[in-house]
Motif scaffolding. Structure first.
Motif, mmCIF file in Angstrom:
data_model
loop_
_atom_site.group_PDB
_atom_site.id
_atom_site.type_symbol
_atom_site.label_atom_id
_atom_site.label_comp_id
_atom_site.label_asym_id
_atom_site.label_seq_id
_atom_site.Cartn_x
_atom_site.Cartn_y
_atom_site.Cartn_z
ATOM 1 N N PRO A 36 -3.701 -1.589 12.530
ATOM 2 C CA PRO A 36 -4.836 -0.689 12.293
ATOM 3 C C PRO A 36 -5.903 -0.811 13.381
ATOM 4 O O PRO A 36 -6.212 -1.900 13.852
ATOM 5 C CB PRO A 36 -5.367 -1.144 10.936
ATOM 6 C CG PRO A 36 -4.176 -1.720 10.250
ATOM 7 C CD PRO A 36 -3.370 -2.386 11.335
ATOM 8 N N ASN A 55 0.845 -1.199 0.000
ATOM 9 C CA ASN A 55 0.000 0.000 0.000
ATOM 10 C C ASN A 55 0.879 1.248 0.000
ATOM 11 O O ASN A 55 1.323 1.720 1.051
ATOM 12 C CB ASN A 55 -0.911 0.015 1.236
ATOM 13 C CG ASN A 55 -1.883 -1.143 1.264
ATOM 14 O OD1 ASN A 55 -2.955 -1.089 0.669
ATOM 15 N ND2 ASN A 55 -1.510 -2.220 1.966
ATOM 16 N N THR A 95 -7.061 9.546 1.465
ATOM 17 C CA THR A 95 -8.002 8.475 1.163
ATOM 18 C C THR A 95 -7.916 7.364 2.208
ATOM 19 O O THR A 95 -6.961 7.293 2.992
ATOM 20 C CB THR A 95 -7.743 7.884 -0.230
ATOM 21 O OG1 THR A 95 -6.402 7.367 -0.275
ATOM 22 C CG2 THR A 95 -7.917 8.955 -1.295
ATOM 23 N N GLN A 96 -8.908 6.496 2.186
ATOM 24 C CA GLN A 96 -8.969 5.378 3.124
ATOM 25 C C GLN A 96 -9.380 4.110 2.393
ATOM 26 O O GLN A 96 -9.976 4.161 1.312
ATOM 27 C CB GLN A 96 -9.972 5.668 4.248
ATOM 28 C CG GLN A 96 -9.618 6.843 5.140
ATOM 29 C CD GLN A 96 -10.619 7.033 6.255
ATOM 30 O OE1 GLN A 96 -11.782 6.653 6.143
ATOM 31 N NE2 GLN A 96 -10.179 7.634 7.351
ATOM 32 N N ALA A 97 -9.068 2.981 2.984
ATOM 33 C CA ALA A 97 -9.480 1.685 2.444
ATOM 34 C C ALA A 97 -9.794 0.758 3.606
ATOM 35 O O ALA A 97 -9.088 0.750 4.617
ATOM 36 C CB ALA A 97 -8.387 1.086 1.572
ATOM 37 N N THR A 98 -10.860 -0.019 3.461
ATOM 38 C CA THR A 98 -11.239 -0.976 4.502
ATOM 39 C C THR A 98 -10.346 -2.208 4.423
ATOM 40 O O THR A 98 -10.182 -2.801 3.347
ATOM 41 C CB THR A 98 -12.707 -1.393 4.344
ATOM 42 O OG1 THR A 98 -13.540 -0.230 4.463
ATOM 43 C CG2 THR A 98 -13.106 -2.407 5.404
ATOM 44 N N THR A 120 -11.654 -2.368 10.226
ATOM 45 C CA THR A 120 -10.380 -1.671 10.344
ATOM 46 C C THR A 120 -10.140 -0.926 9.036
ATOM 47 O O THR A 120 -10.526 -1.396 7.955
ATOM 48 C CB THR A 120 -9.204 -2.619 10.619
ATOM 49 O OG1 THR A 120 -9.034 -3.511 9.504
ATOM 50 C CG2 THR A 120 -9.435 -3.411 11.884
ATOM 51 N N THR A 121 -9.500 0.228 9.134
ATOM 52 C CA THR A 121 -9.310 1.101 7.979
ATOM 53 C C THR A 121 -7.834 1.451 7.811
ATOM 54 O O THR A 121 -7.146 1.758 8.785
ATOM 55 C CB THR A 121 -10.125 2.399 8.143
ATOM 56 O OG1 THR A 121 -11.515 2.068 8.248
ATOM 57 C CG2 THR A 121 -9.933 3.324 6.949
ATOM 58 N N LEU A 122 -7.363 1.407 6.560
ATOM 59 C CA LEU A 122 -6.036 1.903 6.215
ATOM 60 C C LEU A 122 -6.167 3.353 5.763
ATOM 61 O O LEU A 122 -7.067 3.680 4.987
ATOM 62 C CB LEU A 122 -5.417 1.067 5.096
ATOM 63 C CG LEU A 122 -5.287 -0.438 5.340
ATOM 64 C CD1 LEU A 122 -4.627 -1.104 4.138
ATOM 65 C CD2 LEU A 122 -4.499 -0.721 6.610
ATOM 66 N N GLU A 123 -5.290 4.208 6.260
ATOM 67 C CA GLU A 123 -5.292 5.613 5.873
ATOM 68 C C GLU A 123 -4.041 5.920 5.061
ATOM 69 O O GLU A 123 -2.957 5.400 5.334
ATOM 70 C CB GLU A 123 -5.349 6.507 7.115
ATOM 71 C CG GLU A 123 -6.620 6.314 7.932
ATOM 72 C CD GLU A 123 -6.736 7.303 9.075
ATOM 73 O OE1 GLU A 123 -5.853 8.182 9.182
ATOM 74 O OE2 GLU A 123 -7.698 7.191 9.847
ATOM 75 N N PHE A 124 -4.186 6.798 4.051
ATOM 76 C CA PHE A 124 -3.097 7.120 3.141
ATOM 77 C C PHE A 124 -2.773 8.609 3.191
ATOM 78 O O PHE A 124 -3.605 9.424 3.603
ATOM 79 C CB PHE A 124 -3.459 6.683 1.720
ATOM 80 C CG PHE A 124 -3.723 5.208 1.618
ATOM 81 C CD1 PHE A 124 -2.692 4.312 1.392
ATOM 82 C CD2 PHE A 124 -5.012 4.709 1.783
ATOM 83 C CE1 PHE A 124 -2.931 2.955 1.316
ATOM 84 C CE2 PHE A 124 -5.260 3.354 1.716
ATOM 85 C CZ PHE A 124 -4.213 2.468 1.477
ATOM 86 N N LEU A 142 0.918 4.556 2.638
ATOM 87 C CA LEU A 142 0.219 4.185 3.864
ATOM 88 C C LEU A 142 0.691 5.037 5.039
ATOM 89 O O LEU A 142 1.893 5.228 5.240
ATOM 90 C CB LEU A 142 0.462 2.702 4.186
ATOM 91 C CG LEU A 142 -0.165 2.167 5.467
ATOM 92 C CD1 LEU A 142 -1.676 2.073 5.329
ATOM 93 C CD2 LEU A 142 0.429 0.803 5.829
#
Length: 369
Positions: free
Chosen positions: A289, A273, A320-323, A312-316, A276
């Motif tokens: 996360p 990612n 932006t974010q991604a689950t 849980t969410t990844l933040e960039f 990240l």
């Protein structure tokens, strides 16, 4: 021997705390002369799950704020919900788990002690137990290899609530395992337990989280720890529906031997990612996360039971974010002014280190601050 609850495992071979909280009056308690496990018949049939639009796990069929409540993992296609007759013996600090193939003599012993097969005996305030790695054929004396099952047991400081989780990483899919959580009929002091649910005000809860990860596609078992917190708005939503939020922060990951592998996991996330933003604790250490929950109406009822979606969410770094993982948790409030909450969380996601999905099952106990 103190009953804790349960229904959890068998096998599809494809590849301390002491508690005095159960009063023996639980309708699912075999010591009362009833069935051998929650919701089970004498033939091991898991019985008919509760008919509920809120998705409560099976267990106590007619709960009230003044009753003990037991909930356990339903039997599912992924292999959960097969264990039966889980019992904790405070005198020997052991668990008994029935209906699990290849777990030795059904007695799980505390890890991290002289003679233990595994070095992990505790995850925060919660205890870890292990099945026997071998057994002996009573006819020939031949040593038989078993699977490595692990059990996590947590009981609240009051003895009002407790949970147990049993999983094995010795499958190439999720295999057979399960969980159980409950509000006892009496606390550790022998006082009757009930729920006095507030109808006004806001509350904050804090406590601990511990869990296990197993995988679909590869074998292996890992542990997690974290800080659990909840917020409850007892006055809103309207129509006597409390607003509820769960967070699990500062999560760390360990291999089955107890070695901290959080940094390795984060490095794999970064490799997959670009940009990240690595989550960190107050000391600046990288952590897993954070778990959050979906705030919505109709997640809690007058008996103190909660069902809520988690993620849980990844933040960039571009905002932006991604689950990264999704699931649900199940919980029960207990005590005066809903002073404590016990729950179990189950979620799944993709592991960045391998071509496999993970299933995380964790328990938490939090206290009103």
């Amino acid at each position: 021997m103190t009953r804790i609850v349960a229904t959890i495992l068998t096998l599809a071979l494809l590849g301390a705390c002491g508690s005095t909280g159960n009063d023996g009056e639980n309708p699912l308690d075999p010591e009362t002369g009833e069935d051998a496990g929650p919701g089970t018949g004498g033939d091991g049939d898991p019985g008919t799950p509760i008919d509920s639009d809120r998705g409560l796990p099976p267990g106590t069929e007619a709960p009230t704020p003044d009753s003990s409540i037991v909930r356990y993992e339903p039997r599912g296609e992924s292999g959960g919900g097969f264990a039966e007759a889980i019992a904790y013996d405070a005198a020997t600090d052991t668990f008994e788990v029935d209906n699990l193939a290849f777990d030795g003599d059904n007695v799980y012993r505390r890890g991290g002690r002289p003679g233990s097969q595994n070095a992990v005996g505790s995850l925060g305030p919660f205890a870890v137990y292990e099945s026997d790695v071998t057994s002996v054929d009573p006819v020939t004396g031949t040593v038989v290899d078993n699977l490595a099952y692990r059990a996590i047991y947590g009981v609240s400081t009051s003895g009002q609530t407790e949970f147990a989780i049993v999983r094995s990483g010795d499958f190439v899919d999720y295999g057979f395992g399960g969980f159980v959580y409950q509000r006892n009929g009496v606390d550790a002091a022998g006082n009757a337990t009930s729920l006095e649910l507030p109808t006004a005000g806001d509350a904050v809860y804090a406590g601990d989280y511990a869990g296990v990860r197993i995988f679909d596609g590869v074998s292996g078992l890992e542990y997690l720890t974290g800080d659990a917190s909840m917020r409850i708005d007892f006055k809103d939503f309207n129509d006597a529906q409390a607003g509820v939020s769960l967070t699990v922060a500062n999560r760390r990951l360990y291999d089955i031997d107890g070695t901290d592998i959080t940094d390795r996991y984060i490095a794999a996330l970064q490799e997959d990612n670009d940009g990240l933003v690595v989550p960190r604790d107050a000391s600046g250490n990288a952590v897993m996360p954070q778990v959050g929950s979906v705030v919505s109406p109709d997640v809690a009822d007058a008996n103190g039971e909660i069902v809520q979606s988690v993620f849980t969410t990844l933040e960039f770094d571009d905002g932006t974010q991604a689950t990264a993982a999704e699931g649900e948790y199940y919980a029960i409030m207990s005590g005066e002014d809903a002073g404590e909450i016990v729950g179990v969380l189950v979620m799944t996601g993709d592991d960045p280190r391998r071509d496999a999905a993970f299933q995380e099952t964790g328990g938490f106990i939090v206290y009103r601050q």
